[in-house]
Design a protein around this motif. Structure first.
Motif, short mmCIF file in Angstrom:
data_model
loop_
_atom_site.label_atom_id
_atom_site.label_comp_id
_atom_site.label_asym_id
_atom_site.label_seq_id
_atom_site.Cartn_x
_atom_site.Cartn_y
_atom_site.Cartn_z
N ARG A 1 0.86 -1.19 0.00
CA ARG A 1 0.00 0.00 0.00
C ARG A 1 0.89 1.24 0.00
O ARG A 1 1.85 1.33 0.76
CB ARG A 1 -0.91 0.02 1.23
CG ARG A 1 -1.91 1.18 1.20
CD ARG A 1 -2.90 1.10 2.34
NE ARG A 1 -3.71 -0.09 2.34
CZ ARG A 1 -4.82 -0.29 1.59
NH1 ARG A 1 -5.20 0.64 0.75
NH2 ARG A 1 -5.50 -1.41 1.69
N GLY A 2 0.55 2.18 -0.87
CA GLY A 2 1.24 3.46 -0.88
C GLY A 2 0.61 4.39 0.13
O GLY A 2 -0.53 4.16 0.58
N CYS A 3 1.31 5.44 0.50
CA CYS A 3 0.77 6.37 1.50
C CYS A 3 -0.46 7.11 0.98
O CYS A 3 -1.19 7.72 1.76
CB CYS A 3 1.83 7.34 1.98
SG CYS A 3 2.45 8.45 0.72
N ASN A 4 -0.72 7.04 -0.32
CA ASN A 4 -1.92 7.65 -0.91
C ASN A 4 -3.13 6.71 -0.84
O ASN A 4 -4.21 7.06 -1.28
CB ASN A 4 -1.65 8.06 -2.36
CG ASN A 4 -1.27 6.87 -3.23
OD1 ASN A 4 -1.19 5.73 -2.77
ND2 ASN A 4 -0.98 7.15 -4.49
N GLY A 5 -2.94 5.50 -0.30
CA GLY A 5 -4.02 4.54 -0.17
C GLY A 5 -4.10 3.51 -1.28
O GLY A 5 -4.80 2.52 -1.15
#
Length: 136
Positions: free
Chosen positions: A32-36
């Protein structure tokens, strides 16, 4: 269904190891990226490639990062649908760090961020991304 007590650990030599199981017990991972945005991977070769890359570094515990929150990449490892371990990767002060089982570590060698950015950055953040090149 048996409960898997598998987890990652950093041994006395600073090397990432798996305890109470083996890498073959990992059947899926999600990143998962920090952008969701989320990528799910069940290809064993892809799973092994990422594990081999991350475990190719030696790590030193870094208590100066205690209390820090956030991550650029959150990796969950599964056996079937059961979560067995989690590693988060964050960039702080232009250096990548890993949180393994709640303990912050800094790799002794550079390049940890490329284990993920080279493979998954565009898929998680798009070709324009949420970060500038200077952040990587």
């Amino acid at each position: 269904m048996p409960k898997y007590d598998i987890s990652f650990n950093v041994d006395d030599n600073g090397r990432l190891e798996i305890v109470n199981g083996s890498y073959t017990d990992i059947t899926k991972m999600s990143i998962r990226g920090c952008n969701g945005n989320l990528i799910e991977i069940d290809d064993k070769d892809e799973i092994n490639a990422l594990i081999n890359c991350i475990s190719g570094f030696s790590y030193t515990e870094n208590s100066s990062l205690d209390g820090r929150r956030g991550w650029e990449y959150l990796i969950n490892y599964y056996h079937g649908s059961q979560l067995i371990s989690q590693i988060s990767i964050m960039n702080s002060s232009d250096k990548y760090h890993a949180n393994i089982n709640g303990i912050h570590y800094t790799p002794n060698e550079s390049g940890l961020g490329t284990c993920l950015s080279d493979r998954y950055y565009d898929e998680l953040y798009g070709s324009e991304g949420n970060y500038t090149e200077e952040d990587h």
